[in-house]
Write a protein that holds these residues in place. Structure first.
Motif, PDB file in Angstrom:
ATOM      1  N   PRO A   1     -12.874  -2.877   9.047  1.00 18.49           N
ATOM      2  CA  PRO A   1     -11.792  -3.434   8.210  1.00 18.49           C
ATOM      3  C   PRO A   1     -10.673  -3.992   9.081  1.00 18.49           C
ATOM      4  N   ARG A   2      -9.984  -4.998   8.584  1.00 21.74           N
ATOM      5  CA  ARG A   2      -8.805  -5.496   9.302  1.00 21.74           C
ATOM      6  C   ARG A   2      -7.625  -4.542   9.088  1.00 21.74           C
ATOM      7  N   TYR A   3      -7.569  -3.941   7.894  1.00 22.79           N
ATOM      8  CA  TYR A   3      -6.582  -2.894   7.611  1.00 22.79           C
ATOM      9  C   TYR A   3      -7.315  -1.705   7.009  1.00 22.79           C
ATOM     10  N   HIS A   4      -6.955  -0.516   7.436  1.00 21.91           N
ATOM     11  CA  HIS A   4      -7.520   0.716   6.870  1.00 21.91           C
ATOM     12  C   HIS A   4      -6.347   1.629   6.507  1.00 21.91           C
ATOM     13  N   PHE A   5      -6.254   1.954   5.212  1.00 22.19           N
ATOM     14  CA  PHE A   5      -5.174   2.819   4.728  1.00 22.19           C
ATOM     15  C   PHE A   5      -5.727   4.176   4.309  1.00 22.19           C
TER      16      PHE A   5
ATOM     17  N   ALA B   1       4.340  -2.820   3.273  1.00 26.78           N
ATOM     18  CA  ALA B   1       4.183  -4.205   2.809  1.00 26.78           C
ATOM     19  C   ALA B   1       3.488  -5.026   3.890  1.00 26.78           C
ATOM     20  N   PHE B   2       2.529  -5.852   3.495  1.00 21.97           N
ATOM     21  CA  PHE B   2       1.835  -6.694   4.470  1.00 21.97           C
ATOM     22  C   PHE B   2       1.300  -7.954   3.797  1.00 21.97           C
ATOM     23  N   SER B   3       1.125  -8.977   4.612  1.00 22.42           N
ATOM     24  CA  SER B   3       0.515 -10.222   4.142  1.00 22.42           C
ATOM     25  C   SER B   3      -0.842 -10.366   4.803  1.00 22.42           C
ATOM     26  N   ILE B   4      -1.829 -10.811   4.071  1.00 23.28           N
ATOM     27  CA  ILE B   4      -3.163 -10.957   4.630  1.00 23.28           C
ATOM     28  C   ILE B   4      -3.862 -12.156   4.006  1.00 23.28           C
TER      29      ILE B   4
ATOM     30  N   ARG C   1       7.988 -11.523  -5.160  1.00 23.11           N
ATOM     31  CA  ARG C   1       6.868 -10.876  -5.825  1.00 23.11           C
ATOM     32  C   ARG C   1       5.711 -10.546  -4.877  1.00 23.11           C
ATOM     33  N   PHE C   2       5.078  -9.388  -5.125  1.00 21.09           N
ATOM     34  CA  PHE C   2       3.857  -8.990  -4.426  1.00 21.09           C
ATOM     35  C   PHE C   2       2.685  -9.083  -5.402  1.00 21.09           C
ATOM     36  N   ASP C   3       1.487  -9.264  -4.860  1.00 20.37           N
ATOM     37  CA  ASP C   3       0.312  -9.497  -5.710  1.00 20.37           C
ATOM     38  C   ASP C   3      -0.314  -8.214  -6.256  1.00 20.37           C
ATOM     39  N   MET C   4      -0.263  -7.133  -5.466  1.00 15.70           N
ATOM     40  CA  MET C   4      -0.890  -5.883  -5.924  1.00 15.70           C
ATOM     41  C   MET C   4      -0.356  -4.697  -5.138  1.00 15.70           C
ATOM     42  N   LEU C   5      -0.545  -3.513  -5.723  1.00 18.25           N
ATOM     43  CA  LEU C   5      -0.205  -2.250  -5.084  1.00 18.25           C
ATOM     44  C   LEU C   5      -1.500  -1.450  -4.943  1.00 18.25           C
TER      45      LEU C   5
ATOM     46  N   ALA D   1       0.864  -1.180   0.000  1.00 14.43           N
ATOM     47  CA  ALA D   1       0.000   0.000   0.000  1.00 14.43           C
ATOM     48  C   ALA D   1       0.896   1.223   0.000  1.00 14.43           C
ATOM     49  N   CYS D   2       0.477   2.276  -0.698  1.00 13.84           N
ATOM     50  CA  CYS D   2       1.303   3.491  -0.698  1.00 13.84           C
ATOM     51  C   CYS D   2       0.436   4.729  -0.555  1.00 13.84           C
ATOM     52  N   GLY D   3       1.070   5.811  -0.084  1.00 10.65           N
ATOM     53  CA  GLY D   3       0.388   7.082   0.106  1.00 10.65           C
ATOM     54  C   GLY D   3       0.349   7.898  -1.179  1.00 10.65           C
TER      55      GLY D   3
END
Length: 530
Positions: A184-188, A234-237, A28-32, A4-6
């Motif tokens: 949400p479990r994560y809120h950006f 970066a995070f795994s969920i 590799r990461f799955d998405m940004l 996730a990015c700002g």
């Protein structure tokens, strides 16, 4: 694995270069996921290379829409569309569901300050429709991720500091409402050019609701900022739908109270059908000797009680007591009212001249031990004090510490109505409790302490004159002056020098004069004189 990015602010080469470097090092990461301003006011040349295919984003990238009029033209379709290869605009509001079952709720824009809402803003209607679309789904528990550009208002309540950002003024109340509902479990979020990872907060009322997962709020700074604040996370969920329920609701040690408690309480209380796991709180006792929230029957059958309950008798005292009214140890010049079963006395070294104690005439150690007739008179004194203090423009705060004490003392301290609200008082207690690793929990308004604590259980509890209560089961050491320290703090009475009663004790003639003055003012409200 997600990133996730700002605010990208049009610095596409910078963000995608950073993503490539991370993938080269960590795989590799799955998405940004991009929150905040994806486009800047002067990024047309750089964007053209991605739009025409001359350059390509290294992983699937999902962005929120415009937050200002200047960048609206980059988003041709309000419902979402592909902007370039591997770069997708999610849309104005909605839910993205991945093939793995991951659910991402999103809301583009900033909160509208006018009606009709501009194209780069969202309104209360947008939030309500997004909530309805999810809350109406069967067995809804929450979403995996929530993406918004603005911070939620008050997100810093009960939490670690957000630095220079004032979370009581920054952000959107509508986003707070959305986060409180969608859990949400994560809120950006972004837009404030700051990095803030809040301590996780719980999404259930302890002792009142079935345990639920926690939420982690993370605000990200702008890409390439010169202060080197974190802008990529970066995070795994694992999708909620694929998780073991017990694993999902595990509470980390540093979990805090929900920052949107006030919003949840102010929300209309709809009479939704109760599921098998959710029964009305008033129909069961809370047994804190077992796992919190476990139910035990309130009809007495579990204990084999077949006879009507006998009235409790005061336990026999083995030594002198400072508070039994018949005891020669009592400082009778402080007594201001005497009922049939209880009496009222000014506190020695009180936080204020009208700081009083409600005490049983006979010897009882705690509220839990009181007989029904004594408890009834305690309730009468509470009602009389509420009316008395309200007539003086104050509200009372009551607390009891059943720990290292012989005789029940209900400390009643008035606080000016114009100085703080009941929510301010609860927030002050909960915040200071968290700082000292004390778990102070809100319990149902219409339950009493006997439903939460067994006789002989050490505890501390706070009660407001609205009936709202906070409770802590004492399992080890406990600061003896905790209640006074919170009330004396800058957040409430702003008299920290009076936290210790020994520093406030007056001479006997002065105490007697204060008692006479209180007795005279309280007389019209004193039921014991009628």
């Amino acid at each position: 694995r997600r990133l996730a990015c700002g605010d990208v602010e049009g610095r596409l080469d910078a963000i995608f270069g950073r993503v490539r470097a991370i993938q080269a090092k960590s795989g590799r990461f799955d998405m940004l996921l991009c929150v905040g301003n994806f486009f800047g006011s002067t990024c047309e040349a750089e964007w053209a290379e991605y739009r025409t295919g001359a350059k390509k984003a290294p992983i699937p990238t999902y962005v929120l829409g415009a937050n200002n009029q200047d960048t609206l033209s980059y988003f041709p379709d309000v419902s979402g569309c592909e902007l370039a290869e591997n770069i997708t605009y999610l849309g104005r509001r909605g839910v993205y569901s991945g093939c793995s079952g991951l659910q991402i709720a999103y809301l583009s824009g900033t909160e509208a300050q006018q009606q009709p809402a501009p194209a780069h803003s969202f309104s209360a209607k947008d939030v309500a429709e997004l909530k309805t679309s999810l809350l109406s789904t069967p067995n809804f528990r929450g979403v995996d991720i929530l993406l918004t550009s603005p911070w939620p208002r008050d997100v810093g309540t009960y939490a670690n500091s957000a630095g220079e950002i004032d979370t009581k003024k920054c952000g959107s109340k509508l986003v707070s409402d959305l986060a409180a509902s969608l859990k949400p479990r994560y809120h950006f979020a972004a837009l404030e050019k700051a990095y803030y990872e809040r301590l996780p907060y719980r999404n259930h009322m302890v002792l009142q609701e079935t345990p639920q997962h926690v939420t982690r709020f993370i605000a990200l700074a702008d890409v390439g900022n010169t202060s080197k604040k974190k802008y990529l996370y970066a995070f795994s969920i694992v999708p909620m739908s694929s998780m073991d329920p017990a694993e999902l609701v595990k509470q980390p040690q540093d979990v805090t109270e929900n920052p949107y408690r006030k919003l949840r309480k102010e929300a209309p209380k709809s009479k939704a059908p109760l599921s098998a796991e959710e029964e009305p709180a008033c129909q069961f006792f809370f047994d804190l000797n077992k796992h919190q929230g476990k139910k035990r029957p309130s009809d007495g059958k579990e204990r084999g009680d077949s006879q009507p309950k006998q009235a409790k008798k005061p336990p026999q005292l083995t030594g002198p007591c400072w508070f039994c009214l018949a005891s020669p140890e009592v400082e009778k010049h402080l007594v201001v009212s005497i009922g049939t079963h209880c009496y009222l006395a000014l506190a020695k070294g009180g936080l204020s001249p009208d700081h009083v104690l409600i005490l049983p005439i006979g010897h009882y150690q705690s509220v839990v031990d009181l007989s029904s007739e004594v408890l009834e008179e305690v309730t009468k004194y509470k009602a009389a004090l509420k009316e008395f203090f309200r007539s003086k423009g104050k509200r009372y705060v009551l607390f009891e510490r059943n720990y290292r004490s012989q005789h029940l003392q209900l400390q009643v301290i008035p606080v000016p109505l114009d100085r703080c609200t009941s929510e301010d008082i609860k927030e002050a207690f909960i915040t200071q409790a968290q700082e000292q690793q004390i778990e102070l929990l809100e319990i149902p308004e219409h339950s009493d302490i006997a439903q939460v604590a067994q006789p002989g259980t050490p505890y501390f509890y706070v009660e407001l004159d609205t009936g709202e209560k906070l409770f802590h089961r004492i399992r080890g050491r406990f600061p003896l002056q905790f209640g006074r320290e919170v009330l004396a703090s800058e957040a409430l009475l702003a008299q920290p020098q009076r936290a210790d009663w020994r520093q406030c004790a007056a001479q006997r003639p002065e105490e007697a004069a204060q008692a006479r003055a209180f007795r005279r003012e309280f007389e019209p409200f004193d039921f014991s004189l009628r």
